[in-house]
Design a protein around this motif. Structure first.
Motif, PDB file in Angstrom:
ATOM      1  N   GLY A  13       0.689  -1.302   0.088  1.00 41.78           N
ATOM      2  CA  GLY A  13      -0.012  -0.091   0.088  1.00 41.78           C
ATOM      3  C   GLY A  13       0.651   1.362  -0.049  1.00 41.78           C
ATOM      4  N   THR A  14       2.203   1.146  -0.093  1.00 41.17           N
ATOM      5  CA  THR A  14       2.951   2.359  -0.055  1.00 41.17           C
ATOM      6  C   THR A  14       3.156   3.104  -1.888  1.00 41.17           C
ATOM      7  OG1 THR A  14       5.001   1.274  -0.158  1.00 41.17           O
ATOM      8  CG2 THR A  14       4.046   1.965   2.093  1.00 41.17           C
ATOM      9  N   GLY A  15       3.127   1.987  -2.562  1.00 44.71           N
ATOM     10  CA  GLY A  15       3.539   2.323  -3.835  1.00 44.71           C
ATOM     11  C   GLY A  15       5.020   2.261  -4.195  1.00 44.71           C
ATOM     12  N   LEU A 124       5.921  -8.032 -13.399  1.00 44.87           N
ATOM     13  CA  LEU A 124       4.941  -7.133 -13.603  1.00 44.87           C
ATOM     14  C   LEU A 124       5.746  -5.705 -13.799  1.00 44.87           C
ATOM     15  CD1 LEU A 124       1.846  -7.929 -11.437  1.00 44.87           C
ATOM     16  CD2 LEU A 124       2.074  -8.347 -14.003  1.00 44.87           C
ATOM     17  N   PRO A 125       5.736  -5.027 -14.797  1.00 40.64           N
ATOM     18  CA  PRO A 125       6.475  -3.902 -14.931  1.00 40.64           C
ATOM     19  C   PRO A 125       5.773  -2.414 -14.267  1.00 40.64           C
ATOM     20  CG  PRO A 125       5.015  -4.088 -17.039  1.00 40.64           C
ATOM     21  CD  PRO A 125       5.213  -5.424 -16.267  1.00 40.64           C
ATOM     22  N   ASP A 126       6.685  -1.793 -13.729  1.00 38.93           N
ATOM     23  CA  ASP A 126       6.144  -0.611 -13.162  1.00 38.93           C
ATOM     24  C   ASP A 126       5.872   0.604 -14.183  1.00 38.93           C
ATOM     25  OD1 ASP A 126       5.703   1.802 -11.617  1.00 38.93           O
ATOM     26  OD2 ASP A 126       7.172   1.265 -10.109  1.00 38.93           O
ATOM     27  N   VAL A 127       4.477   0.787 -14.149  1.00 40.72           N
ATOM     28  CA  VAL A 127       4.081   1.677 -15.266  1.00 40.72           C
ATOM     29  C   VAL A 127       4.421   3.066 -15.008  1.00 40.72           C
ATOM     30  CG1 VAL A 127       2.133   0.331 -15.851  1.00 40.72           C
ATOM     31  CG2 VAL A 127       1.726   2.079 -14.229  1.00 40.72           C
ATOM     32  N   ARG A 128       4.853   3.313 -13.979  1.00 40.30           N
ATOM     33  CA  ARG A 128       5.357   4.980 -13.675  1.00 40.30           C
ATOM     34  C   ARG A 128       6.807   5.141 -14.134  1.00 40.30           C
ATOM     35  NH1 ARG A 128       4.816   4.416  -7.311  1.00 40.30           N
ATOM     36  NH2 ARG A 128       5.947   2.503  -7.886  1.00 40.30           N
ATOM     37  N   ASP A 218      -0.712   2.126   9.585  1.00 39.35           N
ATOM     38  CA  ASP A 218      -0.303   0.747   9.575  1.00 39.35           C
ATOM     39  C   ASP A 218       0.621   0.362   8.353  1.00 39.35           C
ATOM     40  OD1 ASP A 218      -2.143   0.370  11.604  1.00 39.35           O
ATOM     41  OD2 ASP A 218      -3.822  -0.213  10.641  1.00 39.35           O
ATOM     42  N   GLN A 219       0.735   0.883   7.380  1.00 40.18           N
ATOM     43  CA  GLN A 219       1.491   0.782   5.977  1.00 40.18           C
ATOM     44  C   GLN A 219       2.956   1.484   6.391  1.00 40.18           C
ATOM     45  OE1 GLN A 219       0.415  -1.416   4.267  1.00 40.18           O
ATOM     46  NE2 GLN A 219      -1.543  -1.408   5.025  1.00 40.18           N
ATOM     47  N   TRP A 220       3.100   2.055   7.301  1.00 35.79           N
ATOM     48  CA  TRP A 220       4.611   2.906   7.561  1.00 35.79           C
ATOM     49  C   TRP A 220       5.602   1.740   7.516  1.00 35.79           C
ATOM     50  CZ3 TRP A 220       3.090   7.235  11.399  1.00 35.79           C
ATOM     51  CH2 TRP A 220       1.971   8.062  10.943  1.00 35.79           C
ATOM     52  N   ARG A 221       6.783   2.025   7.062  1.00 34.60           N
ATOM     53  CA  ARG A 221       8.042   1.232   7.290  1.00 34.60           C
ATOM     54  C   ARG A 221       8.998   1.865   8.035  1.00 34.60           C
ATOM     55  NH1 ARG A 221       8.791  -0.406   1.152  1.00 34.60           N
ATOM     56  NH2 ARG A 221      10.800  -0.658   1.965  1.00 34.60           N
ATOM     57  N   ALA A 222       9.678   1.032   8.563  1.00 35.27           N
ATOM     58  CA  ALA A 222      11.069   1.527   9.351  1.00 35.27           C
ATOM     59  C   ALA A 222      11.842   1.898   8.304  1.00 35.27           C
ATOM     60  CB  ALA A 222      11.415   0.655  10.273  1.00 35.27           C
ATOM     61  N   VAL A 236      17.348   0.834  -7.163  1.00 37.18           N
ATOM     62  CA  VAL A 236      16.288   1.697  -6.115  1.00 37.18           C
ATOM     63  C   VAL A 236      15.283   1.996  -6.984  1.00 37.18           C
ATOM     64  CG1 VAL A 236      16.153   3.895  -4.884  1.00 37.18           C
ATOM     65  CG2 VAL A 236      18.567   2.760  -4.834  1.00 37.18           C
ATOM     66  N   PRO A 237      13.923   1.610  -6.289  1.00 37.88           N
ATOM     67  CA  PRO A 237      12.760   1.748  -7.118  1.00 37.88           C
ATOM     68  C   PRO A 237      12.188   3.133  -7.103  1.00 37.88           C
ATOM     69  CG  PRO A 237      12.300   0.587  -4.949  1.00 37.88           C
ATOM     70  CD  PRO A 237      13.672   0.554  -5.155  1.00 37.88           C
ATOM     71  N   VAL A 238      11.196   3.346  -7.806  1.00 31.56           N
ATOM     72  CA  VAL A 238      10.294   4.567  -7.970  1.00 31.56           C
ATOM     73  C   VAL A 238      10.161   4.989  -6.434  1.00 31.56           C
ATOM     74  CG1 VAL A 238       8.362   5.841  -8.731  1.00 31.56           C
ATOM     75  CG2 VAL A 238      10.010   4.474 -10.149  1.00 31.56           C
ATOM     76  N   LEU A 239      10.308   6.269  -5.916  1.00 30.81           N
ATOM     77  CA  LEU A 239       9.728   6.773  -4.742  1.00 30.81           C
ATOM     78  C   LEU A 239      10.382   6.546  -3.455  1.00 30.81           C
ATOM     79  CD1 LEU A 239       5.755   6.952  -5.545  1.00 30.81           C
ATOM     80  CD2 LEU A 239       7.705   8.798  -5.903  1.00 30.81           C
ATOM     81  N   LEU A 240      11.488   5.579  -3.609  1.00 32.73           N
ATOM     82  CA  LEU A 240      12.106   5.052  -2.426  1.00 32.73           C
ATOM     83  C   LEU A 240      13.293   6.150  -2.019  1.00 32.73           C
ATOM     84  CD1 LEU A 240      12.358   3.177  -0.108  1.00 32.73           C
ATOM     85  CD2 LEU A 240      13.839   1.990  -1.785  1.00 32.73           C
ATOM     86  N   VAL A 241      13.137   6.928  -0.926  1.00 29.55           N
ATOM     87  CA  VAL A 241      14.101   7.845  -0.796  1.00 29.55           C
ATOM     88  C   VAL A 241      15.715   7.273  -0.254  1.00 29.55           C
ATOM     89  CG1 VAL A 241      14.674   9.726   1.004  1.00 29.55           C
ATOM     90  CG2 VAL A 241      12.241   9.447   0.292  1.00 29.55           C
ATOM     91  N   HIS A 242      16.555   7.504  -0.763  1.00 31.94           N
ATOM     92  CA  HIS A 242      17.783   6.986  -0.873  1.00 31.94           C
ATOM     93  C   HIS A 242      18.879   7.670  -0.724  1.00 31.94           C
ATOM     94  CE1 HIS A 242      16.993   7.381  -5.120  1.00 31.94           C
ATOM     95  NE2 HIS A 242      18.305   7.473  -5.220  1.00 31.94           N
ATOM     96  N   THR A 243      20.015   7.081  -0.275  1.00 32.90           N
ATOM     97  CA  THR A 243      21.366   7.816  -0.204  1.00 32.90           C
ATOM     98  C   THR A 243      22.465   6.624   0.045  1.00 32.90           C
ATOM     99  OG1 THR A 243      22.834   9.566   0.434  1.00 32.90           O
ATOM    100  CG2 THR A 243      21.591   8.740   2.185  1.00 32.90           C
ATOM    101  N   SER A 244      23.610   6.726  -0.525  1.00 37.12           N
ATOM    102  CA  SER A 244      24.499   5.646  -0.165  1.00 37.12           C
ATOM    103  C   SER A 244      25.863   6.212   0.374  1.00 37.12           C
ATOM    104  CB  SER A 244      25.060   5.055  -1.537  1.00 37.12           C
ATOM    105  OG  SER A 244      24.045   4.479  -2.021  1.00 37.12           O
ATOM    106  N   GLU A 245      26.238   5.578   1.414  1.00 33.72           N
ATOM    107  CA  GLU A 245      27.351   5.921   2.199  1.00 33.72           C
ATOM    108  C   GLU A 245      28.614   5.068   2.473  1.00 33.72           C
ATOM    109  OE1 GLU A 245      28.448   6.868   6.991  1.00 33.72           O
ATOM    110  OE2 GLU A 245      26.260   6.242   6.483  1.00 33.72           O
TER     111      GLU A 245
END
Length: 281
Positions: A13-15, A124-128, A218-222, A236-245
Motif C-alpha cells: 500500500g505504499t506504492g 509485472l512492469p512498473d508503469v510509472r 499501518d503501512q508505514w515502514r521503518a 532503487v525503485p521509484v519513490l524510495l528515498v535513498h542515499t549511499s554512504e
C-alpha cells in the motif's frame, strides 16, 4: 538476511516495491526495468548481446580484449581505468589477468529465463517508469569501440566526486573517493519516474532507504540501512528515498546506472561524452 540477498520489508500500500542488495559473483546479472548489469571477473570470456550500445566499465589498471561481432567486426585491446562504449550487437570480453569489470546494457535478449538475480521483481512492469524510448544517436555513426580514460575526465565543479558518461540509452555516474563519506553531507533523494541502479565496485557501502509516510499508519515502514559490500548491486525503485554512504578506509567506487540517460545532467553539461550524441526525434 540470506547468503544471496538482503531485502527490505515487503511493501503493502505504499506504492514502493521492495529492494535488495545482491552480491555479485563472476557472470552474475542484476537488472532494473530498463537496464541490466553483468559482473565480469577472472579469465573466462564474457559474451553478451544488445539491441543498443553497451557500456564496459574497467575500474582497475588491468585492461581487456573486446571482440565485436558486427557488420564491421573489431578486436580491440582496451586499457584499464576506462569506460568503453560498445556497439549494438554481440560482443565478447576477456579480461587481462585477474581483472574485474561490469557490462551494462538496456536490453539483453541473449539471457535465458531465470539467469537474472532479481528477475522476479519485474514479472509485472512498473508503469510509472519512463520507457527507454527513442533514446539518443551518435552524431557520427560508428561501429567502433569508443574508449574514454576515466582519469582524463574532469568532474563537474558542482559534483567533484562524480564523473558522468552516456551511451545511446544509458548514463552512469562514476562516484569515486578515498576513505569514508562525510556523514554530515549525505544526499537523500527520490525519483518519481525512473529507477537508479547502484553498483558497488570497490569498498563497502551502506544504502540508507526510507519510504515516505502515507495517510495509513499501518503501512508505514521503518528506515533501513543495508550493508553493500563490493561487488554488489541494488536497484532503487521509484519513490524510495535513498542515499549511499561509503564506510571504512580505502577506495570507494560506486556506479549509478540510469536508463534512459539523465537529460537533466546532460543539459547541465556534466556528461563527459554528451557531445557525441543527439536526441532522436
Amino acid at each position: 538476511m540470506t547468503d544471496q540477498t538482503q531485502e527490505t520489508h515487503e511493501t503493502q500500500g505504499t506504492g514502493v516495491r521492495r529492494a535488495a542488495v545482491h552480491p555479485l559473483l563472476p557472470g552474475s546479472v542484476a537488472r532494473g526495468q530498463n537496464f541490466w548489469v553483468q559482473w565480469i571477473a577472472g579469465p573466462a570470456t564474457a559474451e553478451a548481446s544488445s539491441h543498443s550500445e553497451m557500456l564496459l566499465l574497467l575500474p582497475d589498471d588491468g585492461g581487456a580484449t573486446v571482440h565485436t561481432h558486427t557488420a564491421a567486426p573489431e578486436v580491440r585491446q582496451v586499457p584499464g581505468r576506462s569506460v568503453c562504449v560498445l556497439p549494438p550487437g554481440a560482443v565478447s570480453v576477456r579480461l587481462a589477468g585477474a581483472g574485474r569489470a561490469a557490462l551494462l546494457a538496456s536490453s539483453r535478449p541473449d539471457l535465458a529465463s531465470g539467469v537474472v538475480l532479481n528477475e522476479a521483481d519485474y514479472a509485472l512492469p512498473d508503469v510509472r517508469i519512463r520507457p527507454v524510448g527513442a533514446g539518443y544517436r551518435r552524431r557520427t555513426p560508428s561501429l567502433a569501440v569508443q574508449v574514454m580514460a576515466v582519469d582524463a575526465v574532469r568532474p563537474p565543479a558542482e559534483k567533484p566526486r562524480l564523473k558522468m558518461f552516456q551511451s545511446d540509452t544509458l548514463s552512469i555516474n562514476w562516484v569515486e573517493y578515498q576513505g569514508p563519506r562525510d556523514r554530515r553531507q549525505l544526499s537523500p533523494h527520490q525519483h518519481a519516474d525512473f529507477e537508479q541502479g547502484s553498483l558497488a565496485m570497490a569498498g563497502d557501502f551502506v544504502h540508507h532507504l526510507r519510504v515516505n509516510w502515507g495517510s495509513d499508519a499501518d503501512q508505514w515502514r521503518a528506515d533501513e540501512h543495508l550493508h553493500a559490500p563490493s561487488p554488489s548491486m541494488i536497484t532503487v525503485p521509484v519513490l524510495l528515498v535513498h542515499t549511499s554512504e561509503g564506510v571504512g578506509p580505502g577506495r570507494h567506487l560506486l556506479i549509478d546506472v540510469f536508463s534512459p540517460p539523465r537529460q537533466d545532467f546532460i543539459d547541465k553539461g556534466w556528461v563527459a561524452n554528451a557531445g557525441d550524441y543527439e536526441r532522436r526525434e
